[in-house]
Write a protein that holds these residues in place. Structure first.
Motif, PDB file in Angstrom:
ATOM      1  N   HIS A 270      64.569  59.013  -0.930  1.00 16.50           N
ATOM      2  CA  HIS A 270      65.958  58.650  -1.203  1.00 16.50           C
ATOM      3  C   HIS A 270      66.323  59.022  -2.634  1.00 16.50           C
ATOM      4  CE1 HIS A 270      69.699  56.463  -1.340  1.00 16.50           C
ATOM      5  NE2 HIS A 270      69.254  55.777  -2.375  1.00 16.50           N
ATOM      6  N   ARG A 271      67.481  59.641  -2.773  1.00 17.54           N
ATOM      7  CA  ARG A 271      68.025  59.945  -4.096  1.00 17.54           C
ATOM      8  C   ARG A 271      69.324  59.158  -4.237  1.00 17.54           C
ATOM      9  NH1 ARG A 271      67.349  66.016  -2.951  1.00 17.54           N
ATOM     10  NH2 ARG A 271      65.122  66.222  -3.206  1.00 17.54           N
TER      11      ARG A 271
ATOM     12  N   VAL B  17      56.538  70.259  29.373  1.00 20.70           N
ATOM     13  CA  VAL B  17      57.118  69.078  28.720  1.00 20.70           C
ATOM     14  C   VAL B  17      56.559  68.943  27.309  1.00 20.70           C
ATOM     15  CG1 VAL B  17      57.285  66.561  28.800  1.00 20.70           C
ATOM     16  CG2 VAL B  17      57.564  67.899  30.900  1.00 20.70           C
ATOM     17  N   LEU B  18      55.253  69.105  27.173  1.00 24.39           N
ATOM     18  CA  LEU B  18      54.649  69.028  25.838  1.00 24.39           C
ATOM     19  C   LEU B  18      55.199  70.111  24.917  1.00 24.39           C
ATOM     20  CD1 LEU B  18      50.923  68.239  26.665  1.00 24.39           C
ATOM     21  CD2 LEU B  18      52.594  66.739  25.603  1.00 24.39           C
ATOM     22  N   ALA B  19      55.393  71.311  25.439  1.00 26.05           N
ATOM     23  CA  ALA B  19      55.921  72.404  24.622  1.00 26.05           C
ATOM     24  C   ALA B  19      57.319  72.081  24.096  1.00 26.05           C
ATOM     25  CB  ALA B  19      55.938  73.701  25.420  1.00 26.05           C
ATOM     26  N   MET B  20      58.098  71.321  24.871  1.00 26.78           N
ATOM     27  CA  MET B  20      59.434  70.929  24.408  1.00 26.78           C
ATOM     28  C   MET B  20      59.368  69.748  23.450  1.00 26.78           C
ATOM     29  SD  MET B  20      62.046  71.211  27.643  1.00 26.78           S
ATOM     30  CE  MET B  20      61.300  69.793  28.449  1.00 26.78           C
ATOM     31  N   ALA B  21      58.521  68.776  23.748  1.00 27.80           N
ATOM     32  CA  ALA B  21      58.536  67.512  23.008  1.00 27.80           C
ATOM     33  C   ALA B  21      57.770  67.564  21.689  1.00 27.80           C
ATOM     34  CB  ALA B  21      57.978  66.396  23.885  1.00 27.80           C
ATOM     35  N   LEU B  22      56.641  68.239  21.647  1.00 25.55           N
ATOM     36  CA  LEU B  22      55.807  68.181  20.454  1.00 25.55           C
ATOM     37  C   LEU B  22      56.465  68.749  19.193  1.00 25.55           C
ATOM     38  CD1 LEU B  22      52.225  68.815  21.876  1.00 25.55           C
ATOM     39  CD2 LEU B  22      53.226  66.668  21.054  1.00 25.55           C
ATOM     40  N   PRO B  23      57.172  69.888  19.260  1.00 29.14           N
ATOM     41  CA  PRO B  23      57.837  70.351  18.028  1.00 29.14           C
ATOM     42  C   PRO B  23      58.856  69.345  17.492  1.00 29.14           C
ATOM     43  CG  PRO B  23      57.737  72.130  19.631  1.00 29.14           C
ATOM     44  CD  PRO B  23      57.290  70.875  20.333  1.00 29.14           C
ATOM     45  N   VAL B  24      59.564  68.680  18.383  1.00 29.78           N
ATOM     46  CA  VAL B  24      60.543  67.680  17.953  1.00 29.78           C
ATOM     47  C   VAL B  24      59.834  66.496  17.297  1.00 29.78           C
ATOM     48  CG1 VAL B  24      62.316  66.070  18.754  1.00 29.78           C
ATOM     49  CG2 VAL B  24      62.192  68.387  19.722  1.00 29.78           C
ATOM     50  N   LEU B  25      58.769  66.029  17.925  1.00 27.36           N
ATOM     51  CA  LEU B  25      58.024  64.908  17.353  1.00 27.36           C
ATOM     52  C   LEU B  25      57.409  65.278  16.010  1.00 27.36           C
ATOM     53  CD1 LEU B  25      56.294  63.561  20.570  1.00 27.36           C
ATOM     54  CD2 LEU B  25      58.121  62.457  19.270  1.00 27.36           C
ATOM     55  N   ARG B  26      56.877  66.483  15.901  1.00 26.46           N
ATOM     56  CA  ARG B  26      56.303  66.925  14.617  1.00 26.46           C
ATOM     57  C   ARG B  26      57.370  66.953  13.532  1.00 26.46           C
ATOM     58  NH1 ARG B  26      53.404  70.984  18.013  1.00 26.46           N
ATOM     59  NH2 ARG B  26      51.310  70.152  18.270  1.00 26.46           N
ATOM     60  N   SER B  27      58.540  67.462  13.876  1.00 23.69           N
ATOM     61  CA  SER B  27      59.634  67.505  12.895  1.00 23.69           C
ATOM     62  C   SER B  27      60.056  66.104  12.480  1.00 23.69           C
ATOM     63  CB  SER B  27      60.837  68.254  13.478  1.00 23.69           C
ATOM     64  OG  SER B  27      60.522  69.602  13.669  1.00 23.69           O
ATOM     65  N   ASP B  28      60.127  65.186  13.446  1.00 26.26           N
ATOM     66  CA  ASP B  28      60.483  63.803  13.123  1.00 26.26           C
ATOM     67  C   ASP B  28      59.477  63.201  12.141  1.00 26.26           C
ATOM     68  OD1 ASP B  28      62.656  63.948  14.783  1.00 26.26           O
ATOM     69  OD2 ASP B  28      61.812  62.676  16.361  1.00 26.26           O
ATOM     70  N   TYR B  29      58.196  63.384  12.418  1.00 30.56           N
ATOM     71  CA  TYR B  29      57.177  62.819  11.533  1.00 30.56           C
ATOM     72  C   TYR B  29      57.181  63.497  10.167  1.00 30.56           C
ATOM     73  CZ  TYR B  29      55.299  59.659  14.969  1.00 30.56           C
ATOM     74  OH  TYR B  29      55.158  58.630  15.854  1.00 30.56           O
ATOM     75  N   THR B  30      57.438  64.797  10.128  1.00 31.99           N
ATOM     76  CA  THR B  30      57.542  65.483   8.838  1.00 31.99           C
ATOM     77  C   THR B  30      58.700  64.910   8.026  1.00 31.99           C
ATOM     78  OG1 THR B  30      56.583  67.511   9.724  1.00 31.99           O
ATOM     79  CG2 THR B  30      57.916  67.725   7.721  1.00 31.99           C
ATOM     80  N   ALA B  31      59.833  64.710   8.679  1.00 35.37           N
ATOM     81  CA  ALA B  31      60.986  64.130   7.987  1.00 35.37           C
ATOM     82  C   ALA B  31      60.660  62.729   7.470  1.00 35.37           C
ATOM     83  CB  ALA B  31      62.198  64.095   8.906  1.00 35.37           C
ATOM     84  N   LEU B  32      60.007  61.922   8.288  1.00 29.67           N
ATOM     85  CA  LEU B  32      59.651  60.563   7.862  1.00 29.67           C
ATOM     86  C   LEU B  32      58.693  60.576   6.673  1.00 29.67           C
ATOM     87  CD1 LEU B  32      59.141  58.875  11.340  1.00 29.67           C
ATOM     88  CD2 LEU B  32      60.906  58.324   9.666  1.00 29.67           C
TER      89      LEU B  32
END
Length: 117
Positions: free
Chosen positions: A35-36, A15-30
């Motif tokens: 805004h342009r 579960v962590l292997a699936m969830a952590l990359p998504v969460l990391r990407s979300d935080y990177t995007a945030l």
């Protein structure tokens, strides 16, 4: 994760292997989004917000209207805690299904036949 996640899930490496990359990407995007300002889009925009959302209030959600020249709809749901929309799934699904699909901007080509090996 968050208060809505079952802490037992954190004990499962799969579960962590699936969830952590998504969460990391979300935080990177945030963290990196800037805004342009530009021209409003012509696509329809729908803003969904809870009436007690602690992060985005109703006037802030309504402000998305200025970013489109197309139709704008604001849907306000009761609640505001994280994942509040799950309690309103039937209403949300009905709203999404009511929305017309846009016309394709280019003619659709026939599907490409699958390659056979």
């Amino acid at each position: 994760m968050s208060e809505v996640s079952d802490p037992r899930l954190l004990r499962h490496p799969d579960v962590l292997a699936m969830a952590l990359p998504v969460l990391r990407s979300d935080y990177t995007a945030l963290e990196t989004y800037r805004h342009r300002p530009g021209r409003p889009v012509t696509a329809p925009v729908t803003a969904l917000v809870g009436d007690a959302d602690p992060v985005v209030d109703v006037p802030e959600a309504a402000a998305w209207e200025r970013h489109t020249r197309g139709p704008f709809r604001l849907r306000v749901f009761p609640g505001g805690e994280h994942f509040y929309l799950t309690a309103h799934w039937p209403d949300l699904a009905g709203h999404v299904c009511e929305q017309p699909l846009p016309e394709p901007r280019v003619p659709l080509s026939p599907p490409v036949p699958a390659l056979v090996r």
